[in-house]
Scaffold this active site. Structure first.
Site, short mmCIF file in Angstrom:
data_model
loop_
_atom_site.label_atom_id
_atom_site.label_comp_id
_atom_site.label_asym_id
_atom_site.label_seq_id
_atom_site.Cartn_x
_atom_site.Cartn_y
_atom_site.Cartn_z
N GLY A 72 -2.24 48.12 -5.86
CA GLY A 72 -3.49 48.78 -5.53
C GLY A 72 -4.70 48.12 -6.16
O GLY A 72 -5.77 48.04 -5.54
N HIS A 202 3.88 51.48 -5.96
CA HIS A 202 4.59 52.35 -6.90
C HIS A 202 4.09 53.78 -6.92
O HIS A 202 4.59 54.61 -7.67
CB HIS A 202 4.57 51.75 -8.32
CG HIS A 202 3.27 51.86 -9.04
ND1 HIS A 202 3.10 52.68 -10.14
CD2 HIS A 202 2.09 51.27 -8.83
CE1 HIS A 202 1.85 52.57 -10.58
NE2 HIS A 202 1.22 51.72 -9.80
N THR A 238 3.07 32.35 -1.54
CA THR A 238 4.30 32.66 -0.81
C THR A 238 4.59 34.15 -0.91
O THR A 238 4.57 34.73 -2.00
CB THR A 238 5.48 31.87 -1.38
OG1 THR A 238 5.18 30.47 -1.27
CG2 THR A 238 6.77 32.17 -0.64
N CYS A 323 -8.08 61.52 -27.88
CA CYS A 323 -8.43 61.84 -29.26
C CYS A 323 -8.72 60.56 -30.03
O CYS A 323 -7.91 59.63 -30.01
CB CYS A 323 -7.28 62.59 -29.93
SG CYS A 323 -6.88 64.16 -29.16
#
Length: 378
Positions: A72, A202, A238, A323
């Site tokens: 992505g 994924h 490729t 945090c």
């Protein structure tokens, strides 16, 4: 040891059996180069083209409009940088939103070094951009509008068809990052009206390291990787046959899951369970209706997200706050939505998937009820 419960499907998904099976023969055989015109290369080329067709079928486009990428992030980078560099004679202005993934925001910022001007639009309290704001932001120099299909943190689904109509009317290329939506909700490129659409393998039960970019025929875009003429000259290198066939199989399998009604039922039941335990001490982030069916981002009011997750050993989920040396900062998405630090510091995202069961969610609720009733709030 606590049972492991995975509720972080927006971060990554397990590889589906169909994708695993599709890869099997390419681990041991069919090792030829897809560009080679002999007996070893042709099976590999045929496999890549079959996979391209499977991805295209899920997106509702022609297979020639699908380019395989490494994921992505590359797809977003290719769309944004590619349109910018191919259209510098026309303009230099890009419009996007404050809740985009870093793989969209960072390329826009990078292009500012080359003279690009980026307008980052605000969103409402649900994380939704107003199409009228997009229309008002357009200038004579605008060459690209990029708005994500749905937000990865809170799940809000953006009004893509409306924005696409505005872009088309103005003659501007329109890209959407659909990493979180492909396979979850309909992502038909004709219904959405987009020119460019990013897919992350994924997130759709394919392996990591593979993705795709839909490029509408006629879209003016520079290749992202230069070299030989692979992928019809649009991406050199490729082809990764092994992962391409996995993405194709995953996309074909995903067609039976689009809409995710059974997962939405579990998510809504889980939300009701949280409210039953915590009442007003738990609030919802994101749009109540226009939201991914698997995504539940909530604020545990008066608590810190990381501390809530610490109460849930064995549960994989994520928090929308960080945090640092005793202080808590909100994610840019929650900050853009105007979530107050008092609420947002307790943000936790639970994202469900195909393997999620009610028994798992019940166990999470029971752990939360035991932990929170046994502690005084602070």
């Amino acid at each position: 040891m606590s049972r492991r419960i995975y509720l972080d499907y927006n971060a990554s998904t397990p590889t589906c059996p169909e994708a695993v099976e599709a890869m099997r023969t390419f681990l041991t055989d069919h090792y030829g180069n897809p560009s080679s015109l002999h007996w070893a290369g042709m099976p590999a080329k045929d496999a890549v083209e079959k996979a391209r067709g499977q991805v295209a079928s899920l997106l509702g486009c022609d297979p020639t409009e699908v380019v395989f990428t490494s994921g992505g992030s590359e797809s977003n980078n290719h769309a944004i940088k590619g349109v910018f560099f191919a259209n510098r004679d026309r303009g230099d202005h890009i419009i996007t939103t404050a809740v985009e993934h870093p793989a969209t925001i960072s390329p826009c910022r990078f292009l500012e070094k080359f003279g690009a001007k980026a307008t980052i639009l605000p969103v409402d309290r649900f994380g939704m951009v107003d199409p009228d704001d997009v229309r008002k932001a357009i200038t004579s120099r605008t060459i690209l509008i990029t708005v994500m299909h749905a937000n990865n943190e809170v799940g809000t689904i953006e009004p893509i068809p409306g924005i696409a109509a505005i872009a088309r009317e103005a003659g501007i290329s329109f890209h959407t990052d659909a990493a979180q939506t492909v396979g979850k909700i309909p992502a038909d490129v004709e219904e959405l009206g987009v020119d460019l659409l990013s897919v992350a393998g994924h997130k759709v039960y394919a392996p990591k390291g593979i993705g795709a970019l839909y490029m509408r025929e006629g879209t003016k875009i520079e290749p992202f990787v230069h070299g030989a003429g692979h992928e019809a000259g649009r991406r050199a290198g490729t082809e990764n046959v092994l992962l391409a066939v996995a993405l194709g199989a995953a996309c074909e399998a995903a067609r039976g899951w689009v809409g995710m009604p059974q997962i939405q039922v579990l998510r809504d039941r889980f939300w009701e369970g949280l409210r039953g335990i915590l009442g007003e001490k738990v609030t919802l982030n994101g749009h109540p209706m226009a939201r991914l069916p698997n995504t539940l981002n909530v604020n545990f009011v008066g608590r810190v997200g990381a501390e809530v997750l610490a109460m849930l050993p064995g549960v994989a989920a994520s928090t929308g706050s960080a945090c640092h040396a005793g202080s808590v900062t909100l994610s840019p998405v929650l900050a853009a939505m105007g979530v107050s630090p008092e609420e947002g510091m307790g943000a936790v995202r639970f994202s469900l998937g195909r393997a999620t069961t009610w028994e798992e969610l019940e166990e999470v609720l029971a752990k939360l009820e035991t932990s929170m009733n046994g502690q005084s709030e602070g």
